[in-house]
Design a protein around this motif. Structure first.
Motif, PDB file in Angstrom:
ATOM      1  N   PRO A   1       1.245 -16.931  -8.810  1.00 11.58           N
ATOM      2  CA  PRO A   1       0.403 -15.374  -8.764  1.00 11.58           C
ATOM      3  C   PRO A   1       1.605 -13.846  -8.367  1.00 11.58           C
ATOM      4  N   ILE A   2       0.658 -13.587  -8.286  1.00 13.66           N
ATOM      5  CA  ILE A   2       1.086 -11.963  -8.571  1.00 13.66           C
ATOM      6  C   ILE A   2       0.622 -11.049  -7.769  1.00 13.66           C
ATOM      7  N   ILE A   3       0.855 -10.253  -6.989  1.00 18.61           N
ATOM      8  CA  ILE A   3       0.007  -9.818  -5.820  1.00 18.61           C
ATOM      9  C   ILE A   3       0.001  -7.924  -6.733  1.00 18.61           C
ATOM     10  N   TYR A   4      -0.233  -7.388  -7.031  1.00 16.45           N
ATOM     11  CA  TYR A   4       0.095  -5.975  -7.735  1.00 16.45           C
ATOM     12  C   TYR A   4       0.042  -5.023  -6.843  1.00 16.45           C
ATOM     13  N   SER A   5      -0.122  -4.526  -5.725  1.00 15.20           N
ATOM     14  CA  SER A   5       0.081  -3.795  -4.528  1.00 15.20           C
ATOM     15  C   SER A   5      -1.105  -4.702  -3.292  1.00 15.20           C
ATOM     16  N   LEU A   6       0.331  -3.849  -1.747  1.00 17.11           N
ATOM     17  CA  LEU A   6      -0.678  -4.584  -0.936  1.00 17.11           C
ATOM     18  C   LEU A   6      -0.981  -3.540  -0.534  1.00 17.11           C
ATOM     19  N   GLY A   7      -0.924  -1.804  -1.253  1.00 16.23           N
ATOM     20  CA  GLY A   7      -1.975  -0.823  -0.362  1.00 16.23           C
ATOM     21  C   GLY A   7      -0.866  -0.325   0.618  1.00 16.23           C
ATOM     22  N   ASN A   8      -1.468   0.867   1.317  1.00 17.71           N
ATOM     23  CA  ASN A   8      -0.261   1.130   2.599  1.00 17.71           C
ATOM     24  C   ASN A   8      -1.046   0.536   3.989  1.00 17.71           C
ATOM     25  N   TYR A   9      -0.220   0.561   4.940  1.00 18.24           N
ATOM     26  CA  TYR A   9      -0.728  -1.155   5.873  1.00 18.24           C
ATOM     27  C   TYR A   9      -1.374   0.105   7.089  1.00 18.24           C
ATOM     28  N   TRP A  10       0.468   0.825   7.363  1.00 16.37           N
ATOM     29  CA  TRP A  10       0.218   2.106   8.269  1.00 16.37           C
ATOM     30  C   TRP A  10       0.853   3.022   8.000  1.00 16.37           C
ATOM     31  N   PHE A  11       0.353   4.524   7.354  1.00 15.69           N
ATOM     32  CA  PHE A  11       1.512   5.236   6.094  1.00 15.69           C
ATOM     33  C   PHE A  11       0.265   6.500   6.610  1.00 15.69           C
ATOM     34  N   ASN A  12      -1.065   6.735   6.631  1.00 12.83           N
ATOM     35  CA  ASN A  12      -1.222   8.374   6.315  1.00 12.83           C
ATOM     36  C   ASN A  12      -2.283   7.738   7.163  1.00 12.83           C
ATOM     37  N   GLU A  13      -2.787   9.624   7.373  1.00 13.92           N
ATOM     38  CA  GLU A  13      -4.848   9.390   8.361  1.00 13.92           C
ATOM     39  C   GLU A  13      -5.739   9.071   7.111  1.00 13.92           C
ATOM     40  N   LYS A  14      -5.276   8.720   5.520  1.00 11.41           N
ATOM     41  CA  LYS A  14      -6.253   8.383   4.765  1.00 11.41           C
ATOM     42  C   LYS A  14      -7.578   6.906   4.876  1.00 11.41           C
ATOM     43  N   THR A  15      -8.925   7.245   4.541  1.00  6.75           N
ATOM     44  CA  THR A  15      -9.387   6.156   4.426  1.00  6.75           C
ATOM     45  C   THR A  15      -9.135   5.459   3.267  1.00  6.75           C
ATOM     46  N   LEU A  16      -8.864   3.755   3.561  1.00  2.00           N
ATOM     47  CA  LEU A  16      -8.474   3.238   2.504  1.00  2.00           C
ATOM     48  C   LEU A  16      -8.400   1.736   2.845  1.00  2.00           C
TER      49      LEU A  16
ATOM     50  N   HIS B   1       3.941   0.034  -3.433  1.00  2.00           N
ATOM     51  CA  HIS B   1       4.251   1.851  -3.469  1.00  2.00           C
ATOM     52  C   HIS B   1       2.773   2.549  -3.702  1.00  2.00           C
ATOM     53  N   SER B   2       1.709   1.387  -4.308  1.00  2.00           N
ATOM     54  CA  SER B   2       1.279   2.694  -5.429  1.00  2.00           C
ATOM     55  C   SER B   2      -0.301   3.260  -3.627  1.00  2.00           C
ATOM     56  N   HIS B   3       0.084   3.221  -2.567  1.00  3.65           N
ATOM     57  CA  HIS B   3      -0.776   4.019  -1.677  1.00  3.65           C
ATOM     58  C   HIS B   3      -1.944   3.368  -1.638  1.00  3.65           C
ATOM     59  N   CYS B   4      -2.702   2.499  -2.413  1.00  2.00           N
ATOM     60  CA  CYS B   4      -4.002   1.384  -2.485  1.00  2.00           C
ATOM     61  C   CYS B   4      -3.772   0.557  -2.592  1.00  2.00           C
ATOM     62  N   LEU B   5      -5.278  -0.591  -2.860  1.00  2.00           N
ATOM     63  CA  LEU B   5      -5.002  -1.861  -3.009  1.00  2.00           C
ATOM     64  C   LEU B   5      -4.405  -2.218  -4.480  1.00  2.00           C
ATOM     65  N   GLN B   6      -3.821  -2.899  -5.161  1.00  2.00           N
ATOM     66  CA  GLN B   6      -4.308  -3.198  -6.557  1.00  2.00           C
ATOM     67  C   GLN B   6      -4.307  -4.757  -6.480  1.00  2.00           C
ATOM     68  N   GLY B   7      -4.982  -4.975  -7.989  1.00  2.00           N
ATOM     69  CA  GLY B   7      -5.881  -6.857  -8.103  1.00  2.00           C
ATOM     70  C   GLY B   7      -4.181  -7.805  -8.173  1.00  2.00           C
ATOM     71  N   MET B   8      -4.836  -8.608  -8.030  1.00  2.00           N
ATOM     72  CA  MET B   8      -3.816 -10.138  -8.510  1.00  2.00           C
ATOM     73  C   MET B   8      -3.912 -10.460  -9.551  1.00  2.00           C
ATOM     74  N   GLU B   9      -3.032 -11.225  -9.993  1.00  2.00           N
ATOM     75  CA  GLU B   9      -3.549 -12.071 -10.961  1.00  2.00           C
ATOM     76  C   GLU B   9      -2.554 -13.608 -10.891  1.00  2.00           C
ATOM     77  N   TYR B  10      -2.721 -14.432 -12.132  1.00  2.00           N
ATOM     78  CA  TYR B  10      -2.651 -15.667 -11.382  1.00  2.00           C
ATOM     79  C   TYR B  10      -1.660 -16.256 -13.232  1.00  2.00           C
ATOM     80  N   TYR B  11      -0.231 -16.480 -12.466  1.00  2.28           N
ATOM     81  CA  TYR B  11       0.532 -16.774 -14.022  1.00  2.28           C
ATOM     82  C   TYR B  11       1.267 -17.656 -14.174  1.00  2.28           C
ATOM     83  N   ASP B  12       0.565 -18.949 -14.899  1.00  2.00           N
ATOM     84  CA  ASP B  12       1.603 -20.128 -14.975  1.00  2.00           C
ATOM     85  C   ASP B  12       0.993 -20.440 -13.447  1.00  2.00           C
TER      86      ASP B  12
END
Length: 521
Positions: free
Chosen positions: A439-454, A425-436
């Motif tokens: 893994p939690i991958i907080y955001s995959l970001g845009n994959y192919w969504f618009n023209e922005k350089t990300l 949802h965030s349209h950009c990468l967010q971080g990750m963490e390990y809990y117990d």
């Protein structure tokens, strides 16, 4: 030819079902020939087949496959001929460390490797899964004379049913795609005893991508329609091959499929694609989509119901939304390598809540502002599957910083039984963490969504081991979205930059030069 590298990297060089059928057929004929020669005592016997009498080449009737080395070019592992950079999943030499930079500033993206990357070559259909071959790719083995002959030995379910006339060799069931991707038929099946092998060993990969957009009036789709090779000119070959090679490929379907409905009043962005656009998912090798997002209801109830029908007719299962609340909560069960996987989706992405939660009588999505129902769905998924993955739509758009609710609820989802949490949802990468240890991958970001350089990525969850000793390895396949194209980061320096940036916004995470994510400390 190897199956899958045990270090978690994908190989697309498996022997396909039709090739295995052809080889088994050849063995059958050889055994039959030996038996007939022994029977007449001459050591010569009769010709093995009518093909031998007619002068046809071996294999023209499906009785013999191609030489064992002939599939090396068609099923070449990504990165084998790539001295410039590491292909996705390749244990290439480590690149130099570089300081990470991130943002929407213009960047020159290194082009994908050309001939060395196996351009125009089709990943083989493996015994673990059968996917629809891209229309612009070369013919599959099943279209060749040898493939047609071999295919005759497979029943409608893809199971092997070959046996020699002499009875000396039986391959009944040997060609069964034990790891083939199939929706699980009974949601109440117990997770215990689902493995097909005697030792319950397993080895499979689930690949995740973030937001895509096929809205007819959006830049991505308009750009797509100008490209000679369609989606293959929009997403680089290496990324598509990685998607197609995964045992299960899942992404966020951030729009609705319909020609009906009306835009929701007051909503700034509304996304709707023609039903025929669903073919893009087949071309990318997508096996499942989450509909738990803030755009699937952009054109109201009619378009949402159309979306369900389009995906169902295309045989692409979905989760996180449904015709009733029960449907929206229901985990999607898939099978890979004898193991049952539950996918469960929910959304809490809107500040102004315009996408309705389903009810007992009305369609909608599953929300997780209040986590009670989502936790219930996760528990149900884990109870009825070997593994459970929670796919959540959350976070602040174009912000690398997490909302506190993300780690708070993400850990709840793991405690409820999820083996991993994947965010979008965030349209950009967010971080990750390990809990117990999970893994939690907080955001995959845009994959192919618009023209922005990300920066963006594919994330692969590689499950291996046995019921007594299992492992989950996470791997990042780095990429860059820019100018309506998403391109694999081919240069080692660019890969390292993306890994370093991800580490800088993550908690207790390290990423190797091969993209392997591990718990730090």
């Amino acid at each position: 030819m190897t199956d899958r590298k045990k270090n978690g990297k994908i190989s697309v060089g498996k022997i396909s079902l039709v090739k295995r059928a052809a080889l088994l057929t050849a063995l059958c004929l050889a055994v039959s020939g030996c038996a007939s020669r022994r029977a007449d005592g001459s050591g010569q016997g009769e010709p093995e087949s009518a093909a031998a009498d007619s002068g046809r080449e071996p294999g023209s009737d499906g009785s013999a496959g191609r030489e064992s080395g002939s599939d090396a070019s068609a099923g070449r592992e990504p990165g084998r001929d790539d001295p410039a950079g590491k292909k996705p999943g390749n244990d290439g030499p480590a690149g130099e460390d570089r300081a990470g930079v991130q943002g929407e500033e213009a960047r020159t993206v290194a082009p994908a490797p050309g001939s060395g990357g196996g351009a125009g070559e089709e990943p083989e259909v493996t015994a673990d899964r059968v996917k629809t071959a891209p229309s612009i790719k070369p013919e599959s083995d099943s279209d060749s004379p040898a493939g047609q002959g071999a295919g005759a030995g497979l029943n409608a379910g893809g199971q092997g049913a070959l046996s020699c006339a002499s009875g000396a060799l039986s391959a009944s069931g040997a060609l069964s795609a034990s790891g083939a991707l199939t929706p699980a038929s009974d949601a109440s099946t117990s997770a215990s005893g689902t493995g097909s092998d005697e030792d319950n060993g397993y080895d499979f990969t689930i690949c995740f991508a973030g937001d895509i957009n096929l809205d007819e009036n959006w830049g991505t789709t308009q750009f797509l329609d100008t490209q000679e090779n369609g989606i293959y000119d929009c997403i680089s070959e290496e990324l598509v091959e990685t998607m197609q090679a995964a045992d299960i490929m899942c992404l966020n379907n951030e729009f609705t499929y319909s020609t009906g409905g009306s835009p929701l009043p007051g909503k700034a962005y509304t996304f709707r694609a023609k039903p025929e656009r669903v073919e893009v998912l087949h071309q990318l090798g997508v096996d499942a989509v989450t509909l738990a997002n803030n755009h699937v209801y952009d054109y109201g109830k009619e378009a949402l119901l159309d979306t369900f029908e389009v995906l169902e007719e295309a045989e692409i299962p979905y989760f996180g939304a449904g015709r009733t609340l029960g449907d929206a909560m229901k985990p999607l069960y898939l099978e890979a390598d004898g193991k049952r996987i539950a996918l469960v989706g929910a959304s809490r992405a809107e500040k102004n809540k315009m996408t309705p939660q389903a009810t007992e009588t009305e369609p909608g999505i599953l929300r997780c502002y209040d986590t009670e129902l989502y936790l219930q769905a996760i528990r149900e998924g884990k109870e009825n599957a070997d593994f459970c993955v929670a796919f959540v739509h959350w976070g602040t758009e174009y912000s690398f910083e997490l909302e506190q609710v993300q780690p708070d609820t993400g850990r709840e989802y793991l405690d409820a039984g999820a083996d991993a949490v994947i965010g979008a949802h965030s349209h950009c990468l967010q971080g990750m963490e390990y809990y117990d240890g999970k893994p939690i991958i907080y955001s995959l970001g845009n994959y192919w969504f618009n023209e922005k350089t990300l920066d963006t990525m594919l994330v692969q969850l590689h499950f291996t081991g046995s019921d007594d000793d299992g492992q989950l390895e996470v791997q990042v396949v780095p990429a860059v979205q820019a100018g309506y194209r998403t391109t694999w980061a081919s240069e080692a320096e660019e890969q390292r930059r993306i890994y370093d940036f991800l580490e800088s916004i993550s908690h207790n995470v390290e990423i190797s030069d091969e993209g392997i994510v591990s718990e730090a400390g």
